[in-house]
Design an enzyme around this catalytic site. Sequence first.
Site, PDB file in Angstrom:
ATOM      1  N   HIS A 169      39.566 -35.931  12.810  1.00 30.54           N
ATOM      2  CA  HIS A 169      38.558 -36.931  13.213  1.00 30.54           C
ATOM      3  C   HIS A 169      38.973 -37.589  14.529  1.00 30.54           C
ATOM      4  O   HIS A 169      38.149 -37.790  15.423  1.00 30.54           O
ATOM      5  CB  HIS A 169      38.454 -38.053  12.162  1.00 30.54           C
ATOM      6  CG  HIS A 169      37.919 -37.647  10.834  1.00 30.54           C
ATOM      7  ND1 HIS A 169      38.552 -37.955   9.647  1.00 30.54           N
ATOM      8  CD2 HIS A 169      36.789 -36.980  10.477  1.00 30.54           C
ATOM      9  CE1 HIS A 169      37.832 -37.515   8.626  1.00 30.54           C
ATOM     10  NE2 HIS A 169      36.762 -36.907   9.096  1.00 30.54           N
TER      11      HIS A 169
ATOM     12  N   SER B 124      39.645 -34.874   4.729  1.00 33.15           N
ATOM     13  CA  SER B 124      40.218 -36.068   4.082  1.00 33.15           C
ATOM     14  C   SER B 124      40.587 -35.756   2.634  1.00 33.15           C
ATOM     15  O   SER B 124      41.646 -36.150   2.152  1.00 33.15           O
ATOM     16  CB  SER B 124      39.209 -37.220   4.100  1.00 33.15           C
ATOM     17  OG  SER B 124      38.884 -37.569   5.413  1.00 33.15           O
TER      18      SER B 124
ATOM     19  N   ARG C 224      34.097 -27.274  11.851  1.00 35.38           N
ATOM     20  CA  ARG C 224      35.408 -26.651  11.637  1.00 35.38           C
ATOM     21  C   ARG C 224      35.277 -25.141  11.537  1.00 35.38           C
ATOM     22  O   ARG C 224      35.866 -24.402  12.288  1.00 35.38           O
ATOM     23  CB  ARG C 224      36.059 -27.202  10.362  1.00 35.38           C
ATOM     24  CG  ARG C 224      36.595 -28.599  10.519  1.00 35.38           C
ATOM     25  CD  ARG C 224      36.990 -29.180   9.213  1.00 35.38           C
ATOM     26  NE  ARG C 224      35.835 -29.248   8.314  1.00 35.38           N
ATOM     27  CZ  ARG C 224      35.797 -29.906   7.177  1.00 35.38           C
ATOM     28  NH1 ARG C 224      36.853 -30.528   6.753  1.00 35.38           N
ATOM     29  NH2 ARG C 224      34.714 -29.936   6.429  1.00 35.38           N
TER      30      ARG C 224
ATOM     31  N   LYS D  72      29.578 -42.414  -4.358  1.00 42.70           N
ATOM     32  CA  LYS D  72      30.827 -41.644  -4.281  1.00 42.70           C
ATOM     33  C   LYS D  72      32.000 -42.580  -4.533  1.00 42.70           C
ATOM     34  O   LYS D  72      32.023 -43.700  -4.004  1.00 42.70           O
ATOM     35  CB  LYS D  72      30.969 -41.097  -2.855  1.00 42.70           C
ATOM     36  CG  LYS D  72      31.002 -39.579  -2.717  1.00 42.70           C
ATOM     37  CD  LYS D  72      31.179 -39.269  -1.259  1.00 42.70           C
ATOM     38  CE  LYS D  72      31.532 -37.886  -0.893  1.00 42.70           C
ATOM     39  NZ  LYS D  72      31.616 -37.720   0.573  1.00 42.70           N
TER      40      LYS D  72
END
Length: 166
Positions: free
Chosen positions: A17, A129, A90, A41
């Site tokens: 990030h 993460s 990614r 979440k």
Amino acid sequence: MMKMLYAGSFDPITNGHLDLIERASRLCDQLVVGVIENKSKVATFTPAERMEMIRNVTSHLHNITVDCFDGLLAHYVKNNNIQAVVRGLRASADFEYEIQMAQMNARLYNKDVETIFLMTSPDYSFISSSMMKEVFSLNGEIKGLVPDEVLRCMEQKRLNKTGGIK
Ligand code: PNS
């Protein structure tokens, strides 16, 4: 003035990030790093903790604002005069999800807003993460993949919990 948004969960911010923030900050006058408070979440870090970590690790950059919001990204974009949204890609696996989001967002906000994709640095293309938290919780080495400050916060969180970091 070109104002861009880089939004995400950042639970916690990784070096992937951070690399993206550094690169995106060179493309605009102001980069807003938006922490999404997703109430459905379960997060490891509170929005305030995530924002503080982001502020600390981006203090060398002079055109960064850190904010937090819930609800639709498209509404935040409209209400804050954002001209572009930046996302990192990614691997090809990200593409399906990202194109869906970009196209849905394009329908929701006016046509002046663009989603810009930056390719993640190959040094960090395999990290996320959640992977950092999993490896850390199983005592794996993640130094160099998250900022040192974040690693300290993860260690602190582990100390404060009996069952380990989620
Ligand atoms: O870092 P993440 O979790 O991959 O980021 C995804 C995020 C938070 C940018 C995305 O889920 C989002 O924009 N959430 C806000 C709610 C929203 O606008 N949903 C509709 C997306 S088309």
